[in-house]
Write a protein that holds these residues in place. Structure first.
Motif, mmCIF file in Angstrom:
data_model
loop_
_atom_site.group_PDB
_atom_site.id
_atom_site.type_symbol
_atom_site.label_atom_id
_atom_site.label_comp_id
_atom_site.label_asym_id
_atom_site.label_seq_id
_atom_site.Cartn_x
_atom_site.Cartn_y
_atom_site.Cartn_z
ATOM 1 N N LEU A 17 35.644 58.330 43.053
ATOM 2 C CA LEU A 17 36.193 56.905 43.104
ATOM 3 C C LEU A 17 37.070 56.826 41.981
ATOM 4 O O LEU A 17 36.700 56.577 40.771
ATOM 5 C CB LEU A 17 34.895 56.085 42.722
ATOM 6 C CG LEU A 17 35.237 54.552 42.493
ATOM 7 C CD1 LEU A 17 35.674 54.144 43.851
ATOM 8 C CD2 LEU A 17 33.768 54.097 41.944
ATOM 9 N N PHE A 94 31.479 51.830 36.256
ATOM 10 C CA PHE A 94 32.619 51.519 36.892
ATOM 11 C C PHE A 94 33.398 50.893 35.642
ATOM 12 O O PHE A 94 32.865 50.128 34.624
ATOM 13 C CB PHE A 94 32.486 50.455 38.011
ATOM 14 C CG PHE A 94 31.817 50.966 39.147
ATOM 15 C CD1 PHE A 94 32.144 51.796 39.829
ATOM 16 C CD2 PHE A 94 30.602 50.433 39.415
ATOM 17 C CE1 PHE A 94 31.442 52.568 41.104
ATOM 18 C CE2 PHE A 94 29.774 50.771 40.468
ATOM 19 C CZ PHE A 94 30.410 51.674 41.326
ATOM 20 N N TYR A 96 36.808 48.827 35.081
ATOM 21 C CA TYR A 96 37.626 47.709 35.729
ATOM 22 C C TYR A 96 38.734 47.285 34.956
ATOM 23 O O TYR A 96 38.778 47.123 33.892
ATOM 24 C CB TYR A 96 36.541 46.398 35.834
ATOM 25 C CG TYR A 96 37.537 45.104 36.169
ATOM 26 C CD1 TYR A 96 38.094 45.194 37.574
ATOM 27 C CD2 TYR A 96 37.649 44.066 35.570
ATOM 28 C CE1 TYR A 96 38.750 43.940 38.088
ATOM 29 C CE2 TYR A 96 38.210 42.993 36.013
ATOM 30 C CZ TYR A 96 39.099 42.826 36.940
ATOM 31 O OH TYR A 96 39.931 41.909 37.470
ATOM 32 N N VAL A 103 39.640 49.777 40.101
ATOM 33 C CA VAL A 103 38.320 50.078 39.837
ATOM 34 C C VAL A 103 38.079 51.689 40.131
ATOM 35 O O VAL A 103 38.380 52.260 40.822
ATOM 36 C CB VAL A 103 36.882 49.299 40.519
ATOM 37 C CG1 VAL A 103 35.786 50.021 40.412
ATOM 38 C CG2 VAL A 103 37.050 47.786 40.586
ATOM 39 N N THR A 104 37.259 52.222 38.649
ATOM 40 C CA THR A 104 37.344 53.775 38.983
ATOM 41 C C THR A 104 35.925 54.031 38.302
ATOM 42 O O THR A 104 35.031 53.173 37.767
ATOM 43 C CB THR A 104 38.221 54.478 37.992
ATOM 44 O OG1 THR A 104 38.205 53.920 36.685
ATOM 45 C CG2 THR A 104 39.698 54.199 38.425
ATOM 46 N N LYS A 105 35.435 55.027 38.769
ATOM 47 C CA LYS A 105 34.104 55.243 38.420
ATOM 48 C C LYS A 105 34.320 56.192 36.918
ATOM 49 O O LYS A 105 35.196 56.790 36.666
ATOM 50 C CB LYS A 105 33.752 56.574 39.304
ATOM 51 C CG LYS A 105 31.979 57.090 38.815
ATOM 52 C CD LYS A 105 31.542 57.768 40.173
ATOM 53 C CE LYS A 105 31.790 59.265 40.065
ATOM 54 N NZ LYS A 105 31.210 60.119 40.741
ATOM 55 N N GLN A 106 33.381 55.588 36.148
ATOM 56 C CA GLN A 106 33.150 56.301 34.859
ATOM 57 C C GLN A 106 33.061 57.735 34.620
ATOM 58 O O GLN A 106 32.332 58.180 35.476
ATOM 59 C CB GLN A 106 31.944 55.550 33.932
ATOM 60 C CG GLN A 106 32.524 54.071 33.777
ATOM 61 C CD GLN A 106 33.224 53.577 32.693
ATOM 62 O OE1 GLN A 106 34.098 54.373 32.171
ATOM 63 N NE2 GLN A 106 32.916 52.434 32.226
#
Length: 198
Positions: A17, A94, A96, A103-106
């Motif tokens: 992600l 996530f 933002y 949006v990206t995954k942490q």
């Protein structure tokens, strides 16, 4: 025999992600895809929720995704639950970007915890499904014409089926069936070039 309520599937949703910069694939007119659930439990109902929008750049074969980026609009039904009304509430799973809506995954997020988190978000709210829920009449359930997105699939078994949008047409295996006497356990380890489970 007691049903198995394990969180299932190929963890395809959490393979990646991340935002990848790319030009929109102008050679592809397909902007929708499908989710096919195999090994579905007869008479159980499956529901899909699109958490994020996705843009996909397809490879020359028209099936394989070369790049995927995820976004969320402020009017998305999940926006406030994930990032607060103004988009500034920290989210442990996530990241933002208010400027781009991306949006990206942490980093370092545990995939099982991420799935549990999203499942709880859906369970606590009154959210509209992205397609008409389907009661399984056979061992295969298919949701067609779904806009590209990052989806969460739930079932009335009380478990979660999860997928992502790394390919337009995704196949996932529901592992919540009650084992038969001649049960042969198989574990999905990935997908082939066509998106079929390996």
């Amino acid at each position: 025999m007691k049903r198995v309520f394990a969180i299932l599937l190929a963890m395809a949703m959490v393979f990646s992600l991340s935002v990848t910069a790319f030009a929109e694939d102008t050679g592809s007119t397909e902007k929708t895809g499908s989710i096919t659930i195999t090994n579905a439990t007869i008479d159980e109902t499956y529901t899909v929720y699109k958490i994020f929008d996705a843009s996909i750049k397809l490879a020359a074969d028209g099936e394989t995704a070369e790049a995927v980026s995820y976004t969320i609009a402020t009017d998305n039904q999940f926006f406030e639950a994930l990032f607060g009304a103004d988009g500034t509430t920290p989210n442990a799973f996530f990241a933002y970007n208010a400027n781009t809506g991306s949006v990206t995954k942490q980093e370092g997020v545990n995939d099982s915890e991420l799935i549990k988190y999203l499942t709880e978000v859906v369970a606590k709210g009154s959210y509209t499904a992205s397609a008409t829920p389907i009661k399984a009449a056979a061992e295969q359930v298919e949701f067609k014409d779904l806009p590209y997105g990052y989806y969460l699939i739930t079932s009335t078994l009380g478990s979660t089926v999860t997928i992502n949008s790394n390919t337009p047409n995704v196949k996932v295996i529901d592992k919540n069936q009650e084992p038969a006497p001649d049960f042969d356990k198989q574990v999905q380890i990935g997908v082939d070039e066509h998106g079929d489970p390996i």
